[in-house]
Design a protein around this motif. Structure first.
Motif, PDB file in Angstrom:
ATOM      1  N   GLY A  79       0.789  -1.224   0.000  1.00 20.63           N
ATOM      2  CA  GLY A  79       0.000   0.000   0.000  1.00 20.63           C
ATOM      3  C   GLY A  79       0.824   1.278   0.000  1.00 20.63           C
ATOM      4  O   GLY A  79       2.053   1.259  -0.140  1.00 20.63           O
ATOM      5  N   GLN A  80       0.125   2.401   0.169  1.00 22.05           N
ATOM      6  CA  GLN A  80       0.744   3.718   0.141  1.00 22.05           C
ATOM      7  C   GLN A  80       0.380   4.498   1.401  1.00 22.05           C
ATOM      8  O   GLN A  80      -0.746   4.417   1.895  1.00 22.05           O
ATOM      9  N   PHE A  81       1.342   5.252   1.913  1.00 20.68           N
ATOM     10  CA  PHE A  81       1.155   6.050   3.121  1.00 20.68           C
ATOM     11  C   PHE A  81       1.007   7.526   2.750  1.00 20.68           C
ATOM     12  O   PHE A  81       1.683   8.019   1.844  1.00 20.68           O
ATOM     13  N   ILE A  82       0.145   8.215   3.492  1.00 27.80           N
ATOM     14  CA  ILE A  82      -0.080   9.643   3.274  1.00 27.80           C
ATOM     15  C   ILE A  82       0.032  10.349   4.623  1.00 27.80           C
ATOM     16  O   ILE A  82      -0.836  10.165   5.494  1.00 27.80           O
ATOM     17  N   PRO A  83       1.082  11.138   4.871  1.00 21.61           N
ATOM     18  CA  PRO A  83       1.183  11.868   6.139  1.00 21.61           C
ATOM     19  C   PRO A  83       0.039  12.866   6.274  1.00 21.61           C
ATOM     20  O   PRO A  83      -0.340  13.539   5.315  1.00 21.61           O
ATOM     21  N   LEU A  84      -0.531  12.975   7.470  1.00 25.09           N
ATOM     22  CA  LEU A  84      -1.640  13.888   7.723  1.00 25.09           C
ATOM     23  C   LEU A  84      -1.235  15.067   8.603  1.00 25.09           C
ATOM     24  O   LEU A  84      -1.990  16.023   8.718  1.00 25.09           O
ATOM     25  N   GLN A  85      -0.081  14.991   9.240  1.00 24.45           N
ATOM     26  CA  GLN A  85       0.394  16.069  10.093  1.00 24.45           C
ATOM     27  C   GLN A  85       1.690  16.628   9.506  1.00 24.45           C
ATOM     28  O   GLN A  85       2.680  15.925   9.358  1.00 24.45           O
ATOM     29  N   THR A  86       1.668  17.896   9.178  1.00 26.66           N
ATOM     30  CA  THR A  86       2.833  18.530   8.565  1.00 26.66           C
ATOM     31  C   THR A  86       4.015  18.523   9.520  1.00 26.66           C
ATOM     32  O   THR A  86       3.908  18.938  10.668  1.00 26.66           O
ATOM     33  N   GLY A  87       5.144  18.029   9.019  1.00 25.66           N
ATOM     34  CA  GLY A  87       6.372  18.065   9.803  1.00 25.66           C
ATOM     35  C   GLY A  87       6.569  16.910  10.750  1.00 25.66           C
ATOM     36  O   GLY A  87       7.576  16.862  11.460  1.00 25.66           O
ATOM     37  N   THR A  99      10.047  12.702  10.844  1.00 18.21           N
ATOM     38  CA  THR A  99      10.872  13.749  10.242  1.00 18.21           C
ATOM     39  C   THR A  99      11.622  14.565  11.276  1.00 18.21           C
ATOM     40  O   THR A  99      12.517  15.329  10.923  1.00 18.21           O
ATOM     41  N   ALA A 100      11.285  14.433  12.547  1.00 17.73           N
ATOM     42  CA  ALA A 100      11.962  15.165  13.619  1.00 17.73           C
ATOM     43  C   ALA A 100      11.945  14.307  14.876  1.00 17.73           C
ATOM     44  O   ALA A 100      11.006  13.545  15.104  1.00 17.73           O
ATOM     45  N   ASN A 101      12.997  14.419  15.694  1.00 18.05           N
ATOM     46  CA  ASN A 101      13.090  13.587  16.888  1.00 18.05           C
ATOM     47  C   ASN A 101      12.595  14.309  18.137  1.00 18.05           C
ATOM     48  O   ASN A 101      13.089  14.076  19.235  1.00 18.05           O
ATOM     49  N   ASN A 102      11.620  15.182  17.968  1.00 20.19           N
ATOM     50  CA  ASN A 102      11.013  15.831  19.119  1.00 20.19           C
ATOM     51  C   ASN A 102      10.042  14.874  19.802  1.00 20.19           C
ATOM     52  O   ASN A 102       9.554  13.903  19.202  1.00 20.19           O
ATOM     53  N   ASP A 103       9.738  15.138  21.076  1.00 19.57           N
ATOM     54  CA  ASP A 103       8.777  14.302  21.791  1.00 19.57           C
ATOM     55  C   ASP A 103       7.387  14.458  21.184  1.00 19.57           C
ATOM     56  O   ASP A 103       6.932  15.562  20.895  1.00 19.57           O
ATOM     57  N   LYS A 104       6.721  13.337  21.006  1.00 17.77           N
ATOM     58  CA  LYS A 104       5.375  13.342  20.432  1.00 17.77           C
ATOM     59  C   LYS A 104       4.534  12.261  21.108  1.00 17.77           C
ATOM     60  O   LYS A 104       5.079  11.238  21.557  1.00 17.77           O
TER      61      LYS A 104
END
Length: 235
Positions: free
Chosen positions: A113-121, A137-142
């Motif tokens: 299948g294909q993935f579509i990011p929904l949250q920018t960044g 895309t970033a190693n910040n806490d989430k």
């Protein structure tokens, strides 16, 4: 004294930058360890050695899907009409990185299948040798990452999302699974075990004969003859 403090601070900043770069803050690299084994690669900047991944045991993360079925399709345009909503969530714990693929539950490393990011960044799609893959895309806490997924044209496989979640530089949680997704209108074949090999003796053995029925007339004739002989003697 002030000069030494400045030098120490500069060295500290350089080390922090190196750690940030070597721990792939912009997502998993396209390498076998990441794409096939779903294992992050973190390097110690002081020794230039790979930091061993310490696997957590409590699994404070989960993957949720909007539904457990997907509509089969024959073209990219048709496949994109009904995307599934997916999220990776922390259950009381934050995380800094992840890598996720859609694989068949019965094994195999191909990502479907294909993935579509929904949250920018927060996430991006990378092209692995075994299929499209989503990573951070970033190693910040989430605490949560949301994305959409659509099947491939002609796809009829049963799949589920499998991810490795990175809590920090040294602690990861592999084997985070979602519920299984089934194609609509496609019968799901149950998992069957292979039958044990048949031995030569059992293969060539003749089926048992029904001796009771075959010998019954002969036994009856013998009894009648015996009774006739006894009557003749008595007479």
């Amino acid at each position: 004294m002030m000069f030494r403090l400045r030098v120490s601070f500069a060295v500290f900043c350089v080390l922090c930058c190196k750690i940030s770069v070597l721990s792939y803050p912009q997502g998993a690299p396209v390498r076998t360890e990441s794409c096939i084994n779903l294992q992050p690669i973190h390097m110690d900047p002081l020794t230039n050695q790979q930091v061993p991944n310490q696997q957590g045991t409590t699994r404070p993360y989960r993957i949720l899907v909007s539904q457990q079925q997907y509509q089969t399709c024959t073209s990219n345009q048709q496949c994109g009409l009904q995307p599934l909503q997916v999220s990776i969530q922390g259950q009381g714990g934050l995380f800094r990185g992840f890598i996720v693929q859609a694989r068949t539950p019965n094994g195999g490393s191909r990502s479907w299948g294909q993935f579509i990011p929904l949250q920018t960044g927060d996430s991006k799609v990378i092209q692995c040798q075994n299929g499209l893959t989503l990573t951070h895309t970033a190693n910040n806490d989430k605490n949560i990452v949301r994305f959409a997924w659509i099947p491939e044209p002609g796809m009829r496989e049963q799949v589920q999302f499998v991810a490795t979640v990175v809590q920090n530089l040294r602690t990861i949680y592999p084997g985070v699974y979602s519920a299984q997704l089934r194609p609509v209108g496609v019968p799901v074949m149950p998992t069957t075990k292979l039958a044990p090999p048949t031995t030569m003796s059992s293969a060539t053995r003749e089926p048992p004969t029904t001796t009771v029925f075959n010998n019954a007339p002969f036994k009856t004739a013998g009894i009648i003859s015996f009774v006739t002989s006894v009557i003749a003697i008595l007479l």
